[in-house]
Design a protein around this motif. Structure first.
Motif, mmCIF file in Angstrom:
data_model
loop_
_atom_site.group_PDB
_atom_site.id
_atom_site.type_symbol
_atom_site.label_atom_id
_atom_site.label_comp_id
_atom_site.label_asym_id
_atom_site.label_seq_id
_atom_site.Cartn_x
_atom_site.Cartn_y
_atom_site.Cartn_z
ATOM 1 N N ASP A 125 3.501 -0.406 -8.751
ATOM 2 C CA ASP A 125 4.856 0.138 -8.946
ATOM 3 C C ASP A 125 5.049 0.629 -10.384
ATOM 4 O O ASP A 125 5.652 1.686 -10.626
ATOM 5 N N VAL A 126 4.528 -0.133 -11.344
ATOM 6 C CA VAL A 126 4.628 0.269 -12.750
ATOM 7 C C VAL A 126 3.844 1.559 -12.989
ATOM 8 O O VAL A 126 4.311 2.487 -13.681
ATOM 9 N N CYS B 284 -4.256 4.759 -12.360
ATOM 10 C CA CYS B 284 -3.802 3.372 -12.434
ATOM 11 C C CYS B 284 -3.229 2.922 -11.091
ATOM 12 O O CYS B 284 -3.521 1.814 -10.620
ATOM 13 N N LEU B 285 -2.449 3.794 -10.467
ATOM 14 C CA LEU B 285 -1.843 3.472 -9.172
ATOM 15 C C LEU B 285 -2.918 3.248 -8.109
ATOM 16 O O LEU B 285 -2.858 2.274 -7.332
ATOM 17 N N LEU C 247 1.922 -7.534 3.713
ATOM 18 C CA LEU C 247 2.251 -6.535 2.700
ATOM 19 C C LEU C 247 1.899 -5.121 3.151
ATOM 20 O O LEU C 247 1.880 -4.195 2.330
ATOM 21 N N ALA C 248 1.632 -4.948 4.437
ATOM 22 C CA ALA C 248 1.170 -3.640 4.928
ATOM 23 C C ALA C 248 2.209 -2.550 4.705
ATOM 24 O O ALA C 248 1.869 -1.422 4.303
ATOM 25 N N THR C 249 3.474 -2.849 4.952
ATOM 26 C CA THR C 249 4.524 -1.824 4.808
ATOM 27 C C THR C 249 4.639 -1.370 3.358
ATOM 28 O O THR C 249 4.713 -0.171 3.062
ATOM 29 N N ARG C 250 4.659 -2.325 2.460
ATOM 30 C CA ARG C 250 4.771 -1.988 1.034
ATOM 31 C C ARG C 250 3.542 -1.217 0.565
ATOM 32 O O ARG C 250 3.662 -0.247 -0.203
ATOM 33 N N THR C 251 2.375 -1.620 1.022
ATOM 34 C CA THR C 251 1.145 -0.946 0.620
ATOM 35 C C THR C 251 1.131 0.493 1.123
ATOM 36 O O THR C 251 0.747 1.425 0.384
ATOM 37 N N GLN C 252 1.568 0.696 2.357
ATOM 38 C CA GLN C 252 1.580 2.042 2.925
ATOM 39 C C GLN C 252 2.550 2.944 2.178
ATOM 40 O O GLN C 252 2.271 4.138 1.956
ATOM 41 N N ALA C 253 3.674 2.395 1.756
ATOM 42 C CA ALA C 253 4.646 3.189 1.007
ATOM 43 C C ALA C 253 4.050 3.651 -0.322
ATOM 44 O O ALA C 253 4.251 4.807 -0.749
ATOM 45 N N THR D 256 1.542 6.425 0.295
ATOM 46 C CA THR D 256 2.235 7.704 0.475
ATOM 47 C C THR D 256 2.652 8.277 -0.870
ATOM 48 O O THR D 256 2.511 9.489 -1.133
ATOM 49 N N ALA D 257 3.154 7.421 -1.746
ATOM 50 C CA ALA D 257 3.548 7.873 -3.078
ATOM 51 C C ALA D 257 2.340 8.385 -3.860
ATOM 52 O O ALA D 257 2.435 9.378 -4.609
ATOM 53 N N LEU D 258 1.200 7.737 -3.680
ATOM 54 C CA LEU D 258 -0.016 8.188 -4.348
ATOM 55 C C LEU D 258 -0.422 9.570 -3.855
ATOM 56 O O LEU D 258 -0.812 10.436 -4.660
ATOM 57 N N SER D 259 -0.325 9.804 -2.564
ATOM 58 C CA SER D 259 -0.673 11.115 -2.003
ATOM 59 C C SER D 259 0.250 12.199 -2.567
ATOM 60 O O SER D 259 -0.199 13.309 -2.908
ATOM 61 N N GLN D 260 1.519 11.879 -2.659
ATOM 62 C CA GLN D 260 2.467 12.856 -3.211
ATOM 63 C C GLN D 260 2.189 13.122 -4.680
ATOM 64 O O GLN D 260 2.271 14.279 -5.144
ATOM 65 N N LEU D 261 1.832 12.049 -5.406
ATOM 66 C CA LEU D 261 1.520 12.228 -6.826
ATOM 67 C C LEU D 261 0.279 13.091 -7.004
ATOM 68 O O LEU D 261 0.221 13.955 -7.892
#
Length: 208
Positions: free
Chosen positions: A152-153, A162-163, A178-184, A187-192
């Motif tokens: 998250d940081v 880093c992500l 933690l699957a839901t949080r990991t998947q989110a 997705t953020a990594l793909s967008q980045l």
């Protein structure tokens, strides 16, 4: 000639039968006492349940009754074996109580890696069981959560490398909680990554 006697009535026979049954029930022989083998088996069952005092009392009774030496030897061997197993079980329970407290203390202090080290030391000495496996899952969730917090940081900083590294570290623990949080975060990594590629793409040449 004297007059003939009247026939005996049915209810008289029934009453006599009831009286005889009552006499038999009152005077019937007592149940046979348990055999020596049965007494030995009962005492060994107590020993297996770690009721060593009860088992030893049974042995003393059999000795006073002059039971066969072979049966006494079998019971004595069973008590000796059970005593060793019960002592080990007691020591394991004490060790588990101390280890569980130490692991939970580390978790409450935000030190999941220290908790994992303490739990691993206990398992190395005493082996796994349902309790250690349950606590191990709890420790792994805490360790993975730390990595996701770091992710998250990294995301807030826009640091793609880093992500990704933090996500990989979290996914190694394989915690479905933690699957839901990991998947989110995936997705953020793909967008980045997509934004990074767009930013790196060359613009149109001048004059076009």
């Amino acid at each position: 000639m004297p007059p003939p006697r009247p026939p005996i009535r049915l209810r008289t026979w029934v009453a006599a039968g009831v009286v005889l049954a009552g006499i038999w029930f009152i005077n019937k022989p007592a149940d046979k006492p348990a055999s020596v083998a049965q007494q030995v088996d009962a005492a060994m069952a107590l020993a297996a349940q770690c009721d060593l005092d009860g088992a030893r009392s049974g042995l003393a009774v059999l000795k006073s009754a002059k039971a066969p030496a072979a049966q006494l030897k079998r019971l004595q061997a069973g008590i000796t074996s059970a005593a060793s197993a019960c002592e080990k079980k007691q020591r394991r329970e004490q060790a588990w109580s101390a280890a569980q407290a130490a692991v939970n203390q580390a978790l409450d202090g935000g030190k999941p890696d220290l908790a994992a080290t303490r739990l691993a030391a206990h398992v190395k000495r005493w082996g796994d069981d349902p309790d250690t496996l349950e606590l191990d899952a709890k420790v792994k969730v805490a360790q993975a959560s730390v990595q996701l917090d770091a992710a998250d940081v990294c995301l807030a900083k826009g640091d793609r490398v880093c992500l990704e590294n933090s996500l990989i570290a979290a996914e190694r623990y394989k915690r479905p909680e933690l699957a839901t949080r990991t998947q989110a975060l995936r997705t953020a990594l793909s967008q980045l990554l997509e934004h990074s590629l767009l930013d790196a793409a060359p613009g149109p040449a001048p004059g076009q």
